[in-house]
Enzyme design. Structure first.
Site, PDB file in Angstrom:
ATOM      1  N   CYS A   2      23.993   1.809  42.479  1.00 44.33           N
ATOM      2  CA  CYS A   2      25.350   1.348  42.749  1.00 44.33           C
ATOM      3  C   CYS A   2      26.094   2.452  43.494  1.00 44.33           C
ATOM      4  CB  CYS A   2      26.143   0.994  41.504  1.00 44.33           C
ATOM      5  SG  CYS A   2      25.477  -0.364  40.567  1.00 44.33           S
ATOM      6  N   ARG A  27      21.956   2.954  47.788  1.00 38.95           N
ATOM      7  CA  ARG A  27      22.064   3.102  46.336  1.00 38.95           C
ATOM      8  C   ARG A  27      21.953   1.758  45.611  1.00 38.95           C
ATOM      9  NH1 ARG A  27      24.460   8.189  44.734  1.00 38.95           N
ATOM     10  NH2 ARG A  27      24.735   7.228  42.716  1.00 38.95           N
ATOM     11  N   TRP A  74      23.564  -2.428  42.362  1.00 38.31           N
ATOM     12  CA  TRP A  74      22.182  -2.599  41.946  1.00 38.31           C
ATOM     13  C   TRP A  74      22.285  -3.177  40.543  1.00 38.31           C
ATOM     14  CZ3 TRP A  74      18.933  -0.826  38.014  1.00 38.31           C
ATOM     15  CH2 TRP A  74      17.559  -1.023  38.232  1.00 38.31           C
ATOM     16  N   ASN A 100      29.784   2.027  37.994  1.00 34.25           N
ATOM     17  CA  ASN A 100      28.372   2.370  38.100  1.00 34.25           C
ATOM     18  C   ASN A 100      27.959   2.868  36.721  1.00 34.25           C
ATOM     19  OD1 ASN A 100      25.883   3.289  38.832  1.00 34.25           O
ATOM     20  ND2 ASN A 100      26.612   4.976  40.108  1.00 34.25           N
ATOM     21  N   GLY A 101      26.903   2.301  36.145  1.00 36.47           N
ATOM     22  CA  GLY A 101      26.473   2.750  34.815  1.00 36.47           C
ATOM     23  C   GLY A 101      26.292   1.554  33.893  1.00 36.47           C
ATOM     24  N   GLU A 484       0.563   9.154  44.547  1.00 45.99           N
ATOM     25  CA  GLU A 484       1.708   9.071  45.453  1.00 45.99           C
ATOM     26  C   GLU A 484       1.432   8.050  46.575  1.00 45.99           C
ATOM     27  OE1 GLU A 484       4.651   9.790  45.345  1.00 45.99           O
ATOM     28  OE2 GLU A 484       5.395   9.927  47.377  1.00 45.99           O
ATOM     29  N   LYS A 488       3.738   4.721  47.179  1.00 48.71           N
ATOM     30  CA  LYS A 488       4.397   4.428  48.461  1.00 48.71           C
ATOM     31  C   LYS A 488       4.049   3.022  48.914  1.00 48.71           C
ATOM     32  CE  LYS A 488       6.760   6.833  48.459  1.00 48.71           C
ATOM     33  NZ  LYS A 488       7.083   7.996  47.723  1.00 48.71           N
ATOM     34  N   GLU A 491       5.772   0.282  46.694  1.00 46.73           N
ATOM     35  CA  GLU A 491       7.215   0.083  46.754  1.00 46.73           C
ATOM     36  C   GLU A 491       7.700  -0.453  48.089  1.00 46.73           C
ATOM     37  OE1 GLU A 491       9.686   3.488  45.805  1.00 46.73           O
ATOM     38  OE2 GLU A 491       8.365   4.853  46.869  1.00 46.73           O
ATOM     39  N   HIS A 507     -15.405   4.452  35.112  1.00 47.89           N
ATOM     40  CA  HIS A 507     -15.086   4.083  33.727  1.00 47.89           C
ATOM     41  C   HIS A 507     -14.241   2.806  33.672  1.00 47.89           C
ATOM     42  CE1 HIS A 507     -16.829   7.773  32.237  1.00 47.89           C
ATOM     43  NE2 HIS A 507     -16.172   8.422  33.194  1.00 47.89           N
ATOM     44  N   LYS A 606      17.935   3.854  45.428  1.00 48.29           N
ATOM     45  CA  LYS A 606      17.506   5.217  45.723  1.00 48.29           C
ATOM     46  C   LYS A 606      17.569   6.137  44.508  1.00 48.29           C
ATOM     47  CE  LYS A 606      16.154   8.635  48.276  1.00 48.29           C
ATOM     48  NZ  LYS A 606      14.705   8.720  48.492  1.00 48.29           N
TER      49      LYS A 606
HETATM   50  O1  M6R Z   1      15.886  11.496  42.702  1.00 44.78           O
HETATM   51  P1  M6R Z   1      14.640  11.685  41.893  1.00 44.78           P
HETATM   52  O2  M6R Z   1      13.644  12.531  42.557  1.00 44.78           O
HETATM   53  O3  M6R Z   1      14.934  12.132  40.493  1.00 44.78           O
HETATM   54  O4  M6R Z   1      14.042  10.212  41.786  1.00 44.78           O
HETATM   55  C1  M6R Z   1      12.903   9.945  41.032  1.00 44.78           C
HETATM   56  C2  M6R Z   1      12.332   8.578  41.356  1.00 44.78           C
HETATM   57  O5  M6R Z   1      13.270   7.576  41.075  1.00 44.78           O
HETATM   58  C3  M6R Z   1      11.918   8.464  42.833  1.00 44.78           C
HETATM   59  O6  M6R Z   1      11.005   9.446  43.183  1.00 44.78           O
HETATM   60  C4  M6R Z   1      11.289   7.079  43.106  1.00 44.78           C
HETATM   61  O7  M6R Z   1      10.080   6.957  42.422  1.00 44.78           O
HETATM   62  C5  M6R Z   1      11.103   6.877  44.602  1.00 44.78           C
HETATM   63  N1  M6R Z   1      11.543   5.559  44.982  1.00 44.78           N
HETATM   64  C6  M6R Z   1       9.688   7.025  45.034  1.00 44.78           C
HETATM   65  O8  M6R Z   1       9.517   6.833  46.399  1.00 44.78           O
END
Ligand code: M6R
Length: 611
Positions: A2, A27, A74, A100-101, A484, A488, A491, A507, A606
């Site tokens: 948000c 956000r 969000w 926000n929250g 990682e 990527k 998402e 396994h 984000k």
């Molecule tokens: O801002 P941060 O690094 O604490 O965020 C952590 C995760 O929310 C962030 O890395 C998220 O997994 C990303 N969307 C990955 O690309």
């Protein structure tokens, strides 16, 4: 998670608020809305969906006013539809609030207020707060006093901004657990934002609120009070990056721009920090804490998502070079366990945003137990950066794409610098340290070479764009890279993907392998290379399609795998940086070809500032 923006000043607030929202859209993008104060009251326009829907509605309705608040959502409580969009208003429409929250006792407040006739029109927790303000308001009272009174009855996390035609010309903002800052204007304007991107077009001077603070913003400036009602002063910080940094600069997407920024973001994280002759790093943020660091007997690294993958690599680095035992914990798990944190433990929090709620909560738990804490954070002035005892910044510049790319590679370099610093004060020799420094120096140019593979990787993505699943395999330092790469892809392209330690495949996951399963294998020339080649054989024997990321010019893999991505060789500890970049490009191109919204993937935001 948000975005909030507020403006009070001499200009029409609408265009300024929309511009702020545009910069905050990363956000959250489920719905958006604005509220403007003018002679006839509070005018609210809101829409579900992306900001463009709101922009169109604003054009049609032409709301006006020089004081207002805005929000991009969000969704947490309630579907992402128009009734649930912020701002929420009192029944008479004379108070508007954005939030926000999460308000944890919203249901109790809702029940009490409904019993005395308040009518709720949304499913949100936020609406409870606006009706509570209305209920508590005694005629003639200033808005800030009634907001403070309402917040004393509220439990949970919030960053809020409120305006009311009962006390016009001001915005009241308050923070408890969700970031909020004041933008100090120069021409009679004062702004509010959930991050600096919201205000940077008008000012670089920002004041971060602490938890428990609330503030009144008007054309004369701002006044901050703490939770006890005492006037407090908070430091003004200067935002050091430019508007350009949060614009696409000719790229189609922020994600692609940020992938291509990596040579420069890596130079920035190292700038002024390498000491080749001493085989050491110079880190201002930890220099005064050497006595604390020399007492460290164990490190617990806590983080979420991509930052957690960086933490896994940090574990290898610190154990290998500084010989200190390390554990890596998901922050969301750590906060609800009863972790053993004895004297001599250092809790290291890694976060791009510096605002991730779980990481912050884990950090606070460690502090509560008297444990020393360190941060590796990108956003300057963020909550985690301010609450850790010491730490270092990434200096990667704003990362807007929801998928983290440049922050990850900068985190790895930052962890290498921290490790070097600790290691040189323990067992690491000047020769070993010097070798690492030289390898670090070469990295930005090597990343440039990897980026030259862009069109090759795009063709690869075209070949696999219809895949329903992907498997990523890596061993040792390449296992977190596999995780990682899979994250990527998931998402941004919505393809199901798993990252696995190569040897673990037999396994269980090997059962998934057939001619429809693309398998990305990370096979740089390192200590476990031959073992990884054996895993490749096992995949091949089951007709899996193999994309190998290698460092050799030519090898036995050439005729064996379906596709080869060749990246430059560096030392094992830094190799993950060079093997990750092609996986970022692969995810980007797969998403593009499949028509996904790369910068704003569905259901994501984000920075995750709620639990
Ligand atoms: O801002 P941060 O690094 O604490 O965020 C952590 C995760 O929310 C962030 O890395 C998220 O997994 C990303 N969307 C990955 O690309």
């Amino acid at each position: 998670m948000c975005g909030i923006v507020g403006y009070v000043g001499p200009e029409e607030a609408g265009p300024i608020l929309l511009q702020g929202l545009k910069r905050l859209e990363y956000r959250g993008y489920d719905s958006a809305g604005i509220a403007l104060l003018n002679g006839s009251g509070v005018q609210v326009v809101k829409r579900s969906g992306k900001l463009s829907s709101l922009e169109q509605a604003v054009q049609e309705d032409s709301p006006s006013g020089t004081c207002g608040i805005a929000h991009t959502r969000w969704a947490t409580h309630g579907a992402p539809n128009q009734p649930n969009a912020h701002p929420h208003t009192s029944s008479q429409g004379d108070i508007a609030l954005v939030h926000n929250g999460i308000i944890e006792n919203a249901n109790d407040i809702r029940t009490q207020l409904s019993a005395i006739g308040y009518v709720f029109t949304s499913e949100t927790d936020t609406e409870a707060v606006v009706h509570l303000i209305d209920r508590l308001w005694v005629e003639g009272e200033p808005l800030e006093d009634v907001v403070a009174a309402a917040l004393r009855r509220v439990e949970g996390a919030y960053g809020i901004a409120v305006v009311s035609s009962r006390d016009p010309g001001k915005i009241v903002i308050a923070r408890n657990g969700s970031p909020l800052l004041i933008g100090v204007g120069k021409n009679g304007e004062t702004l509010a934002g959930s991050d600096a991107a919201a205000v940077i077009a008008l000012t670089r001077d920002v004041v971060y609120l602490d938890d428990g603070d609330y503030a009144v913003l008007d054309m004369d400036g701002y006044r901050i009070k703490d939770i006890h009602g005492a006037q407090v002063s908070r430091t003004t910080h200067e935002v050091t990056w430019d508007l350009e940094a949060i614009e696409k600069g000719g790229y189609e997407h922020f994600m692609l721009k940020e992938i291509f920024e990596q040579p420069s973001s890596l130079r920035d994280v190292m700038r002024g920090r390498l000491m080749e002759e001493d085989g050491d790093s110079r880190l201002g943020g930890i220099a005064h804490h050497q006595p604390n660091l020399s007492r460290v007997r164990r490190v617990v690294i806590t983080a979420c998502g991509t930052s957690w993958h960086a933490a896994l690599l940090g574990e290898y680095m610190i154990e290998e070079l500084a010989r200190i035992p390390v554990e890596v914990e998901y922050a969301s798990e750590f906060r609800y366990r009863n972790p053993v944190l004895e004297d001599g433990t250092l809790v290291l929090a890694i976060s791009q945003s510096g605002e991730t709620a779980d990481t912050l909560a884990a950090l606070r738990e460690a502090k509560h137990r008297g444990i020393s804490t360190m941060g590796v954070v990108n956003v300057v002035g963020s909550t985690i950066a301010r609450e850790t005892d010491y730490g270092i910044y990434l200096h990667a510049g704003p990362e807007i794409g929801v998928a983290s790319t440049k922050a990850f590679t900068s985190q790895l370099v930052a962890l290498a610098l921290v490790t070097l610093n600790i290691g040189r004060r323990r067992h690491l020799s000047v020769v070993q340290g010097g070798g690492i420094v030289r390898a670090l120096k070469e990295l930005p140019d090597q990343v440039e070479k990897v980026l030259e593979l862009d069109s090759q990787i795009r063709s690869l993505a075209e070949a696999y764009a219809d895949a329903r699943n992907f498997l990523y395999l890596g061993r040792g330092l390449q296992f977190p890279v596999a995780l990682e790469g899979a994250l990527k892809l998931k998402e941004v392209s919505y393809i199901h993907a798993e990252g696995y330690p190569a040897a673990e495949m037999k396994h269980g996951p090997i059962a998934l392998i057939d001619e429809d399963m693309p398998v990305v294998v990370l096979a740089p020339r390192d200590a476990v290379y031959q073992k990884v080649v054996s895993s490749i054989e096992e995949v091949k024997a089951r007709r899996g399609r193999i994309i190998a990321v290698v460092t050799d010019e030519a090898s036995e893999l050439d005729g064996k795998v379906d596709h080869i991505i060749r990246v430059p060789q560096t030392i094992a500890l830094l190799q993950p940086i060079l093997t990750t970049v092609p996986l970022q490009l692969l995810a980007y191109h797969m998403a593009m070809i499949r028509g996904a919204d790369v910068d704003q993937p569905r259901n994501l935001a984000k920075s995750v500032t709620v639990e």
